[in-house]
Design a protein around this motif. Structure first.
Motif, mmCIF file in Angstrom:
data_model
loop_
_atom_site.group_PDB
_atom_site.id
_atom_site.type_symbol
_atom_site.label_atom_id
_atom_site.label_comp_id
_atom_site.label_asym_id
_atom_site.label_seq_id
_atom_site.Cartn_x
_atom_site.Cartn_y
_atom_site.Cartn_z
ATOM 1 N N GLY A 104 0.822 -1.210 0.000
ATOM 2 C CA GLY A 104 0.000 0.000 0.000
ATOM 3 C C GLY A 104 0.854 1.258 0.000
ATOM 4 O O GLY A 104 0.552 2.229 -0.711
ATOM 5 N N LEU A 105 1.934 1.246 0.772
ATOM 6 C CA LEU A 105 2.851 2.397 0.813
ATOM 7 C C LEU A 105 3.481 2.626 -0.559
ATOM 8 O O LEU A 105 3.596 3.767 -1.026
ATOM 9 C CB LEU A 105 3.952 2.169 1.858
ATOM 10 C CG LEU A 105 3.518 2.242 3.318
ATOM 11 C CD1 LEU A 105 4.590 1.636 4.218
ATOM 12 C CD2 LEU A 105 3.208 3.674 3.722
ATOM 13 N N LEU A 106 3.864 1.546 -1.216
ATOM 14 C CA LEU A 106 4.451 1.635 -2.550
ATOM 15 C C LEU A 106 3.425 2.163 -3.551
ATOM 16 O O LEU A 106 3.700 3.090 -4.311
ATOM 17 C CB LEU A 106 4.969 0.257 -2.995
ATOM 18 C CG LEU A 106 5.504 0.173 -4.427
ATOM 19 C CD1 LEU A 106 6.720 1.073 -4.610
ATOM 20 C CD2 LEU A 106 5.854 -1.270 -4.771
ATOM 21 N N GLU A 107 2.235 1.583 -3.506
ATOM 22 C CA GLU A 107 1.167 1.951 -4.437
ATOM 23 C C GLU A 107 0.813 3.436 -4.333
ATOM 24 O O GLU A 107 0.515 4.082 -5.328
ATOM 25 C CB GLU A 107 -0.063 1.097 -4.110
ATOM 26 C CG GLU A 107 -1.203 1.229 -5.066
ATOM 27 C CD GLU A 107 -2.348 0.311 -4.650
ATOM 28 O OE1 GLU A 107 -3.427 0.834 -4.369
ATOM 29 O OE2 GLU A 107 -2.139 -0.919 -4.595
ATOM 30 N N LYS A 108 0.865 3.969 -3.115
ATOM 31 C CA LYS A 108 0.508 5.370 -2.910
ATOM 32 C C LYS A 108 1.704 6.318 -3.064
ATOM 33 O O LYS A 108 1.581 7.515 -2.889
ATOM 34 C CB LYS A 108 -0.138 5.546 -1.535
ATOM 35 C CG LYS A 108 -1.475 4.839 -1.477
ATOM 36 C CD LYS A 108 -2.214 5.123 -0.228
ATOM 37 C CE LYS A 108 -3.532 4.402 -0.125
ATOM 38 N NZ LYS A 108 -4.060 3.758 -1.279
ATOM 39 N N GLY A 109 2.869 5.749 -3.403
ATOM 40 C CA GLY A 109 4.035 6.578 -3.681
ATOM 41 C C GLY A 109 4.778 7.083 -2.452
ATOM 42 O O GLY A 109 5.589 7.998 -2.543
ATOM 43 N N HIS A 110 4.537 6.464 -1.286
ATOM 44 C CA HIS A 110 5.227 6.892 -0.068
ATOM 45 C C HIS A 110 6.606 6.252 0.065
ATOM 46 O O HIS A 110 7.447 6.737 0.816
ATOM 47 C CB HIS A 110 4.381 6.576 1.175
ATOM 48 C CG HIS A 110 3.074 7.303 1.200
ATOM 49 N ND1 HIS A 110 2.974 8.674 1.104
ATOM 50 C CD2 HIS A 110 1.801 6.840 1.269
ATOM 51 C CE1 HIS A 110 1.698 9.023 1.135
ATOM 52 N NE2 HIS A 110 0.976 7.938 1.220
ATOM 53 N N ILE A 111 6.819 5.141 -0.659
ATOM 54 C CA ILE A 111 8.139 4.502 -0.698
ATOM 55 C C ILE A 111 8.425 4.089 -2.139
ATOM 56 O O ILE A 111 7.505 3.977 -2.953
ATOM 57 C CB ILE A 111 8.240 3.264 0.243
ATOM 58 C CG1 ILE A 111 7.207 2.195 -0.131
ATOM 59 C CG2 ILE A 111 8.130 3.675 1.701
ATOM 60 C CD1 ILE A 111 7.332 0.900 0.657
ATOM 61 N N THR A 112 9.706 3.851 -2.425
ATOM 62 C CA THR A 112 10.110 3.424 -3.767
ATOM 63 C C THR A 112 10.047 1.898 -3.868
ATOM 64 O O THR A 112 9.945 1.204 -2.845
ATOM 65 C CB THR A 112 11.551 3.872 -4.068
ATOM 66 O OG1 THR A 112 12.434 3.183 -3.169
ATOM 67 C CG2 THR A 112 11.716 5.382 -3.923
ATOM 68 N N GLU A 113 10.181 1.393 -5.069
ATOM 69 C CA GLU A 113 10.227 -0.054 -5.297
ATOM 70 C C GLU A 113 11.387 -0.676 -4.508
ATOM 71 O O GLU A 113 11.250 -1.725 -3.892
ATOM 72 C CB GLU A 113 10.386 -0.325 -6.796
ATOM 73 C CG GLU A 113 10.403 -1.780 -7.170
ATOM 74 C CD GLU A 113 9.032 -2.431 -7.170
ATOM 75 O OE1 GLU A 113 8.954 -3.609 -6.767
ATOM 76 O OE2 GLU A 113 8.058 -1.768 -7.559
ATOM 77 N N ARG A 114 12.524 -0.003 -4.520
ATOM 78 C CA ARG A 114 13.708 -0.495 -3.809
ATOM 79 C C ARG A 114 13.453 -0.550 -2.300
ATOM 80 O O ARG A 114 13.778 -1.539 -1.643
ATOM 81 C CB ARG A 114 14.897 0.421 -4.116
ATOM 82 C CG ARG A 114 16.191 -0.001 -3.464
ATOM 83 C CD ARG A 114 17.371 0.823 -4.009
ATOM 84 N NE ARG A 114 18.599 0.404 -3.400
ATOM 85 C CZ ARG A 114 19.210 1.070 -2.429
ATOM 86 N NH1 ARG A 114 18.723 2.201 -1.970
ATOM 87 N NH2 ARG A 114 20.336 0.610 -1.915
ATOM 88 N N GLU A 115 12.861 0.515 -1.761
ATOM 89 C CA GLU A 115 12.557 0.541 -0.329
ATOM 90 C C GLU A 115 11.547 -0.553 0.026
ATOM 91 O O GLU A 115 11.679 -1.218 1.060
ATOM 92 C CB GLU A 115 11.998 1.919 0.070
ATOM 93 C CG GLU A 115 13.048 3.011 0.008
ATOM 94 C CD GLU A 115 12.466 4.421 0.032
ATOM 95 O OE1 GLU A 115 13.210 5.347 0.410
ATOM 96 O OE2 GLU A 115 11.277 4.607 -0.341
ATOM 97 N N SER A 116 10.587 -0.763 -0.851
ATOM 98 C CA SER A 116 9.596 -1.813 -0.647
ATOM 99 C C SER A 116 10.279 -3.178 -0.518
ATOM 100 O O SER A 116 9.980 -3.954 0.387
ATOM 101 C CB SER A 116 8.616 -1.828 -1.821
ATOM 102 O OG SER A 116 7.849 -2.997 -1.826
ATOM 103 N N LYS A 117 11.205 -3.468 -1.423
ATOM 104 C CA LYS A 117 11.910 -4.755 -1.392
ATOM 105 C C LYS A 117 12.758 -4.895 -0.125
ATOM 106 O O LYS A 117 12.836 -5.980 0.459
ATOM 107 C CB LYS A 117 12.780 -4.905 -2.639
ATOM 108 C CG LYS A 117 11.952 -5.167 -3.886
ATOM 109 C CD LYS A 117 12.794 -5.272 -5.131
ATOM 110 C CE LYS A 117 11.885 -5.560 -6.318
ATOM 111 N NZ LYS A 117 12.547 -5.467 -7.585
#
Length: 153
Positions: A104-117
């Motif tokens: 959800g954080l990634l989808e809403k642009g609060h974190i990057t793909e890299r941070e998500s991983k």
């Protein structure tokens, strides 16, 4: 080619955009007929992609005039959304629920793909090798410390 779940998810998200409202009401049978799928496919999409962790609340009424009402919650600003997530976490959290929050954080642009991983790797059961109850508590503590930091930057 997208799978049916992706297509249904995109359709529902487009309903939010088209109506410019925070509430969308759909009927299981109508959507199932539109996409030529079984109603349980729609249930799966709702259960996995429109969760509290993703910033949605679901209200469902079964039967003849049954509907599914999907409401966006506190997603107008990062602080409201992060505070909403913090209230969901509680003293412990499963790996799947944590993944929903991260997605959800990634989808809403609060974190990057890299941070998500990176966050996925940190809260993964392979990283937190201990008994399930302790692991879920540690995972919750990690997320509760991390979310305010995401909001700060």
């Amino acid at each position: 080619m997208h799978n049916m779940s992706d297509i249904i998810e995109q359709y529902i998200k487009r309903l939010f955009e088209d109506t410019n409202e925070d509430v969308v009401e759909i009927q299981r049978a109508t959507i199932a007929q539109r996409f030529d799928c079984v109603p349980s496919q729609l249930n799966y999409v709702i259960k996995t992609r429109f969760t509290n962790e993703h910033g949605y609340e679901i209200e469902s009424k079964r039967g003849g005039g049954g509907y599914i009402r999907i409401t966006k919650v506190e997603t107008k600003d990062a602080t409201g959304y992060i505070n909403h997530l913090l209230t969901l976490i509680g003293p412990s959290i499963s790996q799947q629920q944590a993944y929903y929050i991260i997605d959800g954080l990634l989808e809403k642009g609060h974190i990057t793909e890299r941070e998500s991983k990176m966050i996925h790797a940190i809260v993964d059961r392979e990283t937190l090798q201990m008994d399930v109850m302790s692991r879920d508590i540690v995972r919750a503590n990690i997320l509760k410390r991390l979310l305010p930091v995401i909001n700060y930057y």
